[in-house]
Design an enzyme around this catalytic site. Structure first.
Site, mmCIF file in Angstrom:
data_model
loop_
_atom_site.group_PDB
_atom_site.id
_atom_site.type_symbol
_atom_site.label_atom_id
_atom_site.label_comp_id
_atom_site.label_asym_id
_atom_site.label_seq_id
_atom_site.Cartn_x
_atom_site.Cartn_y
_atom_site.Cartn_z
ATOM 1 N N GLY A 158 0.833 -1.206 0.000
ATOM 2 C CA GLY A 158 0.000 0.000 0.000
ATOM 3 C C GLY A 158 0.863 1.251 0.000
ATOM 4 N N SER A 159 0.398 2.256 0.707
ATOM 5 C CA SER A 159 1.052 3.578 0.617
ATOM 6 C C SER A 159 2.444 3.632 1.228
ATOM 7 C CB SER A 159 0.169 4.629 1.295
ATOM 8 O OG SER A 159 -1.016 4.777 0.564
#
Lengths: 592, 110
Positions: free
Chosen positions: A297-298
């Protein structure tokens, strides 16, 4: 008179001669029999007789050497050996198996019938029960049961229970390493087994000949880890508490010294007790820190930001249009959690804007994105000294679809191990140098003499020191003003990035709307990083944002670990404290 | 004369034989002693290992934290409870006597 005497003598001589011949013959036959018997024993039956004599006078024993200990960086034991008694029987020496089985069952607290069945076995040797209590040995000795004996065996013992279980692994019944470092360093840890022939007397007492006195088994080497028991405990406690509170499926906290690659803590949940491995399923034994890749993810934006800045395709003040918080990509839409409009790149990473990062990835191009991801160590093993490490999943650009590049920009369509991600972020903390992480710092022999020492290895330099400093400033901004506020520690500059990744639902093959991985990765103090920490919480119930579930764990671990390491808050104060700080560095790194 | 020679020879041979047998018997006796000492050593090693394991269990961070918290009422200091003590000049440059030990934190109460 003379004549009569002579006659008598002649008579006697005749009789005596016959007797002499007879006696002589008897002796001759006797000697012949003896000679034949000697020949029979010494020549014809030589092998059998020598074997019998050896059985009576010689005793062959196997000297099992002790497995080397495993200790933490302060020398505190994490794996030791303990001698434990085991009960055996020689069924041929037992007259009444029923009676003996009844008495044994009473002492050992086990059912009588299976014992009796074992005692009626025709084998020469059977185990009755292995690894029993000392008090039971005393009661067995009092009974003095014929054909029943007690033998001492060595058992691997992990005095700290579940602490560091996944890294230590465990050894089997015959002291062979089966998992973790016990397996990876088995060659060093296990000693040499020796078989020694001892002479014994008629009473069975051992007489040790001079030549065999020195035949002692060689103990295995002891290994000293980079892990610190106290930091490990801090990490395990913080993780345990969060996994319990959020009812998460599991989680990981890895702590690294970014300048050397030394691992300081490695906590995983769920866990197991290596002293009782059969109480947990093999699934729990797996070291997910290196074996299970996940979509980051981020948190991957740290690497992408570094790549964009290093390639000069962007600066922290470059304006990007994040629009109304969504962008259509090949039949799907990538969203932001809030509308942003025009934002600087600094704000984009502070807010973790997916739209801005998708646009940034288009600026960078697929080849550069792929090359930087590879340079930061994704798609290859980190080289840590643990067995079973995965390389993760990073496809070549020629295998990418139209959606891959924007997906990579938000940390999807790539799978990384927690260790890969931590190592990559540690490179930012280490002025751009990518180190090889390691767990064993020294191996020493049974006399304590060092036989091997691990020197930190530089793998490569993905970004320059200037870019690393710029990325660090951006990450400090994330913690001070952005999504990572809950990782902030008063008095310290913390650099880090949050991540909330949707998990793929195995049933549908699409991203789940209910299952997430919340994570946070960062380092502290930002201006002189001592600790790089990755926190990953798998499928927390309720809010799953990395900034909500993982960032507080980072703060808790970092705050306590910094205090333990005497890293004082504030740059000036840190200089004061540095004199009493336990050394984490002290190595000149090598190039790979 | 012959008789004396034979006697001397017999005594000498017997003496040598006795010395040889005595030596062998002593080797066996020492072997028994060595065996007993090795058993003792093994027992001490076993006891040492057991005690070391116990010590390691007793000093485990989890147990120490629980003992410190439950029995002694201790807990990690809060942010305001940590006070940094400014450093003194390096020893040798100060004329105020020996340098006091460096303290990093102290309890200031809640």
């Amino acid at each position: 008179m003379n004549r009569s005497f002579m006659k008598k003598e002649c008579k006697l001589t005749g009789e005596g001669s016959g007797r002499r011949v007879f006696v002589g013959l008897c002796f001759l036959v006797g000697f012949a029999i003896l000679l034949f018997r000697f020949f029979d024993l010494q020549v014809l039956q030589a092998e059998t007789m020598m074997q019998k004599a050896r059985q009576q006078h010689e005793k062959i024993i196997t000297l099992n050497s002790n497995r080397g200990a495993i200790v933490d960086r302060q020398g505190k034991p994490l794996a030791l050996n303990l001698d434990v008694p085991s009960v055996y029987a020689t069924p041929s020496s037992i007259d009444s198996p029923t009676r003996v089985a009844r008495q044994l069952a009473g002492v050992l607290g086990v059912p009588r019938k299976p014992l009796e069945k074992r005692l009626r076995n025709k084998r020469d040797f059977v185990w009755i029960q292995r690894k029993i209590e000392d008090s039971q040995v005393g009661r067995l000795n009092d009974l003095a049961l014929p054909g029943v004996g007690v033998m001492v065996e060595t058992r691997r013992f992990y005095p700290k229970g579940t602490l560091l279980a996944h890294v230590l692994g465990f050894a089997g019944m015959d002291s062979q390493g089966l998992e973790g470092l016990e397996n990876g360093y088995d060659e060093h840890l296990r000693g040499q087994v020796r078989r020694v022939v001892l002479q014994r007397d008629a009473l069975g007492r051992v007489i040790i000949p001079e030549s065999q006195r020195k035949s002692q088994p060689l103990s295995g080497h002891a290994i000293s880890l980079t892990i610190d028991e106290v930091i490990q405990y801090i990490a395990e406690q913080a993780l345990e508490q969060t996994v319990r509170n959020t009812k998460a499926r599991g989680g990981a906290v890895l702590v690294m010294a970014p300048k050397t690659g030394q691992m300081l803590a490695w906590a995983l949940r769920p866990t197991f007790d290596p002293n009782h491995i059969h109480q947990a399923s093999p699934e729990r034994w797996r070291n997910r820190g290196v074996t299970d890749p996940y979509e980051p993810g981020s948190t991957l934006k740290v690497v992408l930001a570094a790549a964009a800045l290093e390639s000069k395709s962007i600066t922290p003040d470059t304006l990007l249009y994040a629009g109304d918080g969504e962008i259509p990509i090949s039949g799907t839409v990538i969203h932001d959690h809030e509308k942003a409009g025009w934002v600087t790149f600094r704000e984009a990473i502070q807010r973790s804007s997916n739209v801005a990062f998708v646009k940034m990835s288009w600026e960078l191009g697929r080849e550069q994105v792929y090359q930087y991801l590879r340079t930061f160590g994704f798609g290859e093993k980190t080289g840590i000294d643990l067995p079973g490490e995965s390389i993760g999943i990073l496809r070549r650009p020629d295998q990418w679809s139209q959606r891959t590049l924007p997906s990579l920009a938000i940390g999807q369509e790539i799978a990384v191990t927690p260790l890969q991600l931590l190592t990559a972020v540690s490179a930012v903390a280490n002025e751009g140098w990518l180190m090889r992480p390691f767990l064993v710092r020294e191996i020493s022999d049974h006399r304590g003499k060092s036989v091997w020492e691990h020197v930190p290895h530089i793998r490569r330099r993905p970004i320059s020191a200037g870019t690393a400093k710029t990325v660090t400033d951006l990450l400090v901004n994330v913690v001070e003003r952005g999504t990572g506020k809950r990782a902030a520690i008063p008095g310290y500059r913390v650099a880090g990035k949050t991540g909330t990744a949707q998990k793929v639902d195995p049933a549908t093959g699409t991203y789940s709307s209910t299952k997430f991985v919340g994570s946070f990765v960062g380092f502290v103090p930002a201006e002189d990083p001592q600790l790089a920490i990755l926190v990953m919480i798998d499928e927390p119930q309720g809010p799953a944002w990395g900034g909500v579930v993982a960032a507080p764990v980072f703060r808790k671990v970092a705050e306590q670990a910094l205090r333990y390491l005497s890293v004082a808050p504030g740059e000036e104060a840190r200089m004061v404290a540095s004199r009493s700080r336990p050394a984490l560095d002290g190595y000149q790194p090598n190039w790979e | 004369m012959k008789w004396v020679l034979w006697t001397l020879l017999t005594v000498s041979v017997s003496g040598v034989l006795l010395f040889y047998v005595w030596g062998k018997v002593d080797v066996v006796r020492l072997g028994y002693e060595l065996d007993a000492l090795l058993k003792k050593k093994a027992a001490f090693t076993q006891e040492h290992d057991r005690l070391q394991a116990r010590l390691s269990q007793l000093t485990a961070p989890e147990r120490l934290a629980s003992e410190a918290g439950d029995k002694l009422g201790m807990r990690p200091p809060g942010a305001k409870q940590v006070v940094l003590v400014p450093s003194r000049p390096e020893s040798g440059t100060s004329s105020d006597g020996p340098e006091p030990p460096l303290r990093l934190a102290r309890q200031t109460g809640d």
